[in-house]
Scaffold this motif. Sequence first.
Motif, PDB file in Angstrom:
ATOM      1  N   GLY A  97      -9.142   0.572  -4.332  1.00  0.00           N
ATOM      2  CA  GLY A  97      -9.917  -0.550  -4.846  1.00  0.00           C
ATOM      3  C   GLY A  97     -11.357  -0.492  -4.386  1.00  0.00           C
ATOM      4  N   SER A  98     -11.999  -1.624  -4.440  1.00  0.00           N
ATOM      5  CA  SER A  98     -13.414  -1.691  -4.086  1.00  0.00           C
ATOM      6  C   SER A  98     -13.624  -1.903  -2.606  1.00  0.00           C
ATOM      7  CB  SER A  98     -14.078  -2.840  -4.868  1.00  0.00           C
ATOM      8  OG  SER A  98     -13.427  -4.063  -4.554  1.00  0.00           O
ATOM      9  N   HIS A  99     -12.557  -2.242  -1.858  1.00  0.00           N
ATOM     10  CA  HIS A  99     -12.707  -2.520  -0.426  1.00  0.00           C
ATOM     11  C   HIS A  99     -12.735  -1.210   0.333  1.00  0.00           C
ATOM     12  CE1 HIS A  99     -12.001  -6.796  -1.028  1.00  0.00           C
ATOM     13  NE2 HIS A  99     -11.054  -6.427  -1.889  1.00  0.00           N
ATOM     14  N   GLU A 100     -13.617  -1.107   1.281  1.00  0.00           N
ATOM     15  CA  GLU A 100     -13.708   0.069   2.144  1.00  0.00           C
ATOM     16  C   GLU A 100     -12.664  -0.022   3.232  1.00  0.00           C
ATOM     17  OE1 GLU A 100     -15.133   3.749   3.175  1.00  0.00           O
ATOM     18  OE2 GLU A 100     -15.738   2.493   1.486  1.00  0.00           O
ATOM     19  N   ALA A 101     -11.918   1.053   3.468  1.00  0.00           N
ATOM     20  CA  ALA A 101     -10.883   1.039   4.507  1.00  0.00           C
ATOM     21  C   ALA A 101     -11.520   0.941   5.879  1.00  0.00           C
ATOM     22  CB  ALA A 101     -10.030   2.299   4.415  1.00  0.00           C
ATOM     23  N   ASN A 102     -10.902   0.166   6.725  1.00  0.00           N
ATOM     24  CA  ASN A 102     -11.376   0.053   8.096  1.00  0.00           C
ATOM     25  C   ASN A 102     -11.023   1.296   8.872  1.00  0.00           C
ATOM     26  OD1 ASN A 102     -12.285  -2.575   7.618  1.00  0.00           O
ATOM     27  ND2 ASN A 102     -10.247  -3.433   8.086  1.00  0.00           N
ATOM     28  N   ASP A 103     -11.540   1.405  10.096  1.00  0.00           N
ATOM     29  CA  ASP A 103     -11.198   2.533  10.953  1.00  0.00           C
ATOM     30  C   ASP A 103      -9.716   2.527  11.226  1.00  0.00           C
ATOM     31  OD1 ASP A 103     -14.225   2.174  12.913  1.00  0.00           O
ATOM     32  OD2 ASP A 103     -13.828   3.322  11.076  1.00  0.00           O
ATOM     33  N   LEU A 104      -9.108   3.691  11.088  1.00  0.00           N
ATOM     34  CA  LEU A 104      -7.665   3.801  11.283  1.00  0.00           C
ATOM     35  C   LEU A 104      -7.351   3.878  12.766  1.00  0.00           C
ATOM     36  CD1 LEU A 104      -6.862   6.388   8.493  1.00  0.00           C
ATOM     37  CD2 LEU A 104      -6.567   3.917   8.414  1.00  0.00           C
ATOM     38  N   GLU A 156      -0.951  -2.049  11.720  1.00  0.00           N
ATOM     39  CA  GLU A 156      -1.580  -1.195  12.715  1.00  0.00           C
ATOM     40  C   GLU A 156      -2.518  -0.189  12.070  1.00  0.00           C
ATOM     41  OE1 GLU A 156      -1.398  -1.344  15.986  1.00  0.00           O
ATOM     42  OE2 GLU A 156      -0.201  -3.153  15.817  1.00  0.00           O
ATOM     43  N   LEU A 157      -2.239   0.192  10.819  1.00  0.00           N
ATOM     44  CA  LEU A 157      -3.079   1.194  10.184  1.00  0.00           C
ATOM     45  C   LEU A 157      -4.355   0.577   9.625  1.00  0.00           C
ATOM     46  CD1 LEU A 157      -0.432   3.358   8.320  1.00  0.00           C
ATOM     47  CD2 LEU A 157      -1.641   3.880  10.430  1.00  0.00           C
ATOM     48  N   GLN A 185       1.428  11.420   8.674  1.00  0.00           N
ATOM     49  CA  GLN A 185       1.000  10.667   7.504  1.00  0.00           C
ATOM     50  C   GLN A 185      -0.322   9.969   7.801  1.00  0.00           C
ATOM     51  OE1 GLN A 185       3.134   7.050   6.376  1.00  0.00           O
ATOM     52  NE2 GLN A 185       3.280   7.891   4.317  1.00  0.00           N
ATOM     53  N   HIS A 186      -0.421   9.428   8.987  1.00  0.00           N
ATOM     54  CA  HIS A 186      -1.642   8.753   9.421  1.00  0.00           C
ATOM     55  C   HIS A 186      -2.812   9.734   9.444  1.00  0.00           C
ATOM     56  CE1 HIS A 186      -4.208   6.029  11.713  1.00  0.00           C
ATOM     57  NE2 HIS A 186      -4.373   6.974  12.625  1.00  0.00           N
ATOM     58  N   GLU A 187      -2.584  10.920   9.993  1.00  0.00           N
ATOM     59  CA  GLU A 187      -3.655  11.911  10.060  1.00  0.00           C
ATOM     60  C   GLU A 187      -4.080  12.369   8.668  1.00  0.00           C
ATOM     61  OE1 GLU A 187      -2.080  14.945  12.530  1.00  0.00           O
ATOM     62  OE2 GLU A 187      -2.406  13.832  14.400  1.00  0.00           O
ATOM     63  N   LYS A 188      -3.128  12.486   7.757  1.00  0.00           N
ATOM     64  CA  LYS A 188      -3.455  12.893   6.401  1.00  0.00           C
ATOM     65  C   LYS A 188      -4.290  11.843   5.700  1.00  0.00           C
ATOM     66  CE  LYS A 188      -3.063  15.638   2.832  1.00  0.00           C
ATOM     67  NZ  LYS A 188      -3.579  17.015   2.844  1.00  0.00           N
ATOM     68  N   ARG A 189      -3.945  10.583   5.908  1.00  0.00           N
ATOM     69  CA  ARG A 189      -4.741   9.505   5.310  1.00  0.00           C
ATOM     70  C   ARG A 189      -6.164   9.514   5.839  1.00  0.00           C
ATOM     71  NH1 ARG A 189      -0.657   4.284   5.462  1.00  0.00           N
ATOM     72  NH2 ARG A 189       0.601   4.852   3.640  1.00  0.00           N
ATOM     73  N   ARG A 190      -6.279   9.752   7.146  1.00  0.00           N
ATOM     74  CA  ARG A 190      -7.613   9.774   7.746  1.00  0.00           C
ATOM     75  C   ARG A 190      -8.443  10.918   7.173  1.00  0.00           C
ATOM     76  NH1 ARG A 190      -8.820   8.993  13.976  1.00  0.00           N
ATOM     77  NH2 ARG A 190      -6.849   7.945  13.686  1.00  0.00           N
ATOM     78  N   THR A 191      -7.808  12.082   6.992  1.00  0.00           N
ATOM     79  CA  THR A 191      -8.515  13.230   6.433  1.00  0.00           C
ATOM     80  C   THR A 191      -8.957  12.944   5.003  1.00  0.00           C
ATOM     81  OG1 THR A 191      -7.227  14.734   7.826  1.00  0.00           O
ATOM     82  CG2 THR A 191      -8.315  15.680   5.898  1.00  0.00           C
ATOM     83  N   GLN A 192      -8.082  12.361   4.217  1.00  0.00           N
ATOM     84  CA  GLN A 192      -8.432  12.045   2.841  1.00  0.00           C
ATOM     85  C   GLN A 192      -9.544  11.014   2.775  1.00  0.00           C
ATOM     86  OE1 GLN A 192      -4.868  10.863   0.768  1.00  0.00           O
ATOM     87  NE2 GLN A 192      -4.439  12.974   0.115  1.00  0.00           N
ATOM     88  N   VAL A 238       0.861  -1.187   0.000  1.00  0.00           N
ATOM     89  CA  VAL A 238       0.000   0.000   0.000  1.00  0.00           C
ATOM     90  C   VAL A 238       0.890   1.226   0.000  1.00  0.00           C
ATOM     91  CG1 VAL A 238      -1.788   1.253   1.219  1.00  0.00           C
ATOM     92  CG2 VAL A 238      -1.757  -1.234   1.285  1.00  0.00           C
ATOM     93  N   ALA A 239       0.786   2.012  -1.032  1.00  0.00           N
ATOM     94  CA  ALA A 239       1.657   3.201  -1.125  1.00  0.00           C
ATOM     95  C   ALA A 239       1.245   4.229  -0.095  1.00  0.00           C
ATOM     96  CB  ALA A 239       1.571   3.800  -2.529  1.00  0.00           C
ATOM     97  N   GLY A 240       2.179   4.955   0.446  1.00  0.00           N
ATOM     98  CA  GLY A 240       1.909   6.005   1.430  1.00  0.00           C
ATOM     99  C   GLY A 240       1.299   7.215   0.759  1.00  0.00           C
ATOM    100  N   ALA A 241       0.017   7.460   0.985  1.00  0.00           N
ATOM    101  CA  ALA A 241      -0.674   8.544   0.293  1.00  0.00           C
ATOM    102  C   ALA A 241      -0.286   9.898   0.861  1.00  0.00           C
ATOM    103  CB  ALA A 241      -2.191   8.346   0.428  1.00  0.00           C
ATOM    104  N   SER A 242       0.058  10.802  -0.044  1.00  0.00           N
ATOM    105  CA  SER A 242       0.369  12.199   0.304  1.00  0.00           C
ATOM    106  C   SER A 242       1.438  12.303   1.371  1.00  0.00           C
ATOM    107  CB  SER A 242      -0.894  12.931   0.782  1.00  0.00           C
ATOM    108  OG  SER A 242      -1.882  12.894  -0.207  1.00  0.00           O
ATOM    109  N   ALA A 243       2.423  11.445   1.330  1.00  0.00           N
ATOM    110  CA  ALA A 243       3.463  11.482   2.364  1.00  0.00           C
ATOM    111  C   ALA A 243       4.287  12.754   2.274  1.00  0.00           C
ATOM    112  CB  ALA A 243       4.388  10.273   2.216  1.00  0.00           C
ATOM    113  N   GLY A 244       4.404  13.315   1.066  1.00  0.00           N
ATOM    114  CA  GLY A 244       5.194  14.537   0.932  1.00  0.00           C
ATOM    115  C   GLY A 244       4.663  15.662   1.780  1.00  0.00           C
ATOM    116  N   ALA A 245       3.343  15.728   1.946  1.00  0.00           N
ATOM    117  CA  ALA A 245       2.767  16.796   2.764  1.00  0.00           C
ATOM    118  C   ALA A 245       3.216  16.709   4.204  1.00  0.00           C
ATOM    119  CB  ALA A 245       1.237  16.736   2.693  1.00  0.00           C
TER     120      ALA A 245
END
Length: 387
Positions: free
Chosen positions: A67-74, A59-60, A375-382, A23-30
């Motif tokens: 994809g089609s799978h819904e992400a679980n609670d972070l 842990e995340l 990074q975790h907080e950014k993923r949650r926001t997205q 799983v690529a790290g989304a928006s890690a540059g931010a």
Amino acid sequence: MEADGFVRRRRMTADTSGGDAAVAGASAGAEIQWLGGRFWGVSDGLVGTLAPRIAGEQELHVGHLYGSHEANDLSEPDYEGLPQGASTSTHMLAGAVAGIMEHCLMFPIDCVKTRMQSLQPEPDARYRNVMDALRRIVRTEGIWRPIRGLNATAVGAGPAHALYFACYERLKKVLSDAIHPGANSHLANGTAGCVATLLHDAAMNPSEVVKQRMQMYNSPYRGVLDCVRCVWKREGALAFYRSYTTQLTMNVPFQALHFLTYEYLQELLNPQRHYHPSTHVVSGALAGAIAAAATTPLDVCKTLLNTQESLALNSVSQRERRISGLGHAFRTVYRLGGLPAYFKGVQARVIYQMPSTAISWSVYEFFKYFITKHQHEKRRTQRDGEK
């Protein structure tokens, strides 16, 4: 650094289910931009290139971002997962910052250590203990004297630690996958640490030579550049690497003792491997103290090779213009002071290494934690924004 190189020795793995294995790290540059802006004020363009990529984090609980799978609670982020997938530049930046802070903050104690390891000190440079040395140096030579040569150390420590961290992380991953896939391998950790030490010492040795010559009592050099010019002109380029083999001989057992002790203490104090600053400080300090005390004889020889102490040379023989090689240094130390001479400055060395290793571990763990947290907080926001 002796210490150098300092990085987590625990191999963390992650399991994924119902989706791609990576799983690529989304928006890690931010997140790196946030961290860089907070601490160094560097431009977004520069820091944006330091984006880490995380392969997969249990842990995340990220199922499939696109994809089609819904992400679980972070859940709370696992900052231990960062080093395995972070970019090389991220490791280099974290290592450089940790190394520079470690060496610069403890530089006055390092100055005292160098002087107390002198085999034939001047009468005015004979000190009872570390505090007595600091008081007398400041009183007789000025308040800035204990940090003379600091710029040479900073210039060397940054690249040296950056190379160490980057080499260690890369080699550790490759060897761990080959030796013990999916688990921690002490053999891989030790081998990676030894190879990384070769690069670290190669980058650090010239600055060590300049630093220690400027730290000595009645140093004849006006500044760092003057010292470099004089050493180059009188002794040649090889003078900057005269103590390289001794440095390696010292740092390999130092790092082995340091890493083993740190990991053992972390297993006792922080078995879950969460971010607990106090455990990193205590483990790092004790590990550094044990390793420093055990390798003091080699450090005394290294100091003699770097400084080429004039009074020591005159006391040994008029024919010996230079002390070269570990064997020659060992014989000279024993001839001038016997067995106790091998432990000259051990108090200052331990006092120097305890906070140094504590600072280095704390800064590196702090850096990892905040990169992962934001990074975790950014993923949650997205994720929330996509709903």
